[in-house]
Design a protein around this motif. Sequence first.
Motif, PDB file in Angstrom:
ATOM      1  N   THR A  25     -89.154 -95.914 -29.222  1.00  0.00           N
ATOM      2  CA  THR A  25     -90.026 -94.834 -29.672  1.00  0.00           C
ATOM      3  C   THR A  25     -91.268 -95.411 -30.347  1.00  0.00           C
ATOM      4  O   THR A  25     -92.394 -94.973 -30.084  1.00  0.00           O
ATOM      5  N   LEU A  28     -93.574 -96.921 -27.722  1.00  0.00           N
ATOM      6  CA  LEU A  28     -94.294 -95.892 -26.972  1.00  0.00           C
ATOM      7  C   LEU A  28     -95.365 -95.224 -27.815  1.00  0.00           C
ATOM      8  O   LEU A  28     -96.451 -94.900 -27.320  1.00  0.00           O
ATOM      9  N   GLU A  29     -95.095 -95.011 -29.093  1.00  0.00           N
ATOM     10  CA  GLU A  29     -96.106 -94.434 -29.979  1.00  0.00           C
ATOM     11  C   GLU A  29     -97.296 -95.379 -30.116  1.00  0.00           C
ATOM     12  O   GLU A  29     -98.447 -94.958 -30.037  1.00  0.00           O
ATOM     13  N   GLU A  34     -97.998 -90.647 -25.267  1.00  0.00           N
ATOM     14  CA  GLU A  34     -98.133 -89.188 -25.187  1.00  0.00           C
ATOM     15  C   GLU A  34     -99.406 -88.771 -24.450  1.00  0.00           C
ATOM     16  O   GLU A  34     -99.443 -87.720 -23.818  1.00  0.00           O
ATOM     17  N   THR A  60     -89.323 -93.200 -20.891  1.00  0.00           N
ATOM     18  CA  THR A  60     -90.569 -92.436 -20.805  1.00  0.00           C
ATOM     19  C   THR A  60     -90.295 -90.940 -20.773  1.00  0.00           C
ATOM     20  O   THR A  60     -90.909 -90.168 -21.513  1.00  0.00           O
ATOM     21  N   TYR A  63     -88.997 -89.734 -24.183  1.00  0.00           N
ATOM     22  CA  TYR A  63     -90.072 -89.717 -25.173  1.00  0.00           C
ATOM     23  C   TYR A  63     -90.981 -88.496 -24.965  1.00  0.00           C
ATOM     24  O   TYR A  63     -91.281 -87.779 -25.915  1.00  0.00           O
ATOM     25  N   ASP A  66     -89.227 -85.240 -25.860  1.00  0.00           N
ATOM     26  CA  ASP A  66     -89.098 -85.091 -27.297  1.00  0.00           C
ATOM     27  C   ASP A  66     -90.410 -84.674 -27.951  1.00  0.00           C
ATOM     28  O   ASP A  66     -90.416 -84.024 -28.994  1.00  0.00           O
ATOM     29  N   LYS A  67     -91.538 -85.023 -27.316  1.00  0.00           N
ATOM     30  CA  LYS A  67     -92.852 -84.668 -27.861  1.00  0.00           C
ATOM     31  C   LYS A  67     -93.241 -83.218 -27.543  1.00  0.00           C
ATOM     32  O   LYS A  67     -94.157 -82.688 -28.138  1.00  0.00           O
TER      33      LYS A  67
END
Length: 68
Positions: A25, A28-29, A34, A60, A63, A66-67
Motif C-alpha cells: 500500500t 503504491l501510494e 491512484e 493493483t 488498492y 480500496d480507494k
Amino acid sequence: MKSDYWNVSDEQLIEKTGKPLAHWTKVLEKFGAEKKKSNDVVAHLQSDHNVPRYWARTLTTRYLKDKD
C-alpha cells in the motif's frame, strides 16, 4: 477465477511477494497509483519490485478498489 481474487491475506502476500499488504500500500501510494492507469501500476510493481504478474494485478486491483 474468483470474482474477489484481490481479497488476499497478508500470509498469502508474504509467501508470494515477501511483503505484507501494508508495505505494498505504501509503495503504491508513493508511486501515485491512484492517478495512473492500472496497467502502468502493474508494470511498475513487476519491473521495479519484481512482483509476479498475477500478484501485481491483484495488488493493483485491491488498492484501487480500496480507494473507491
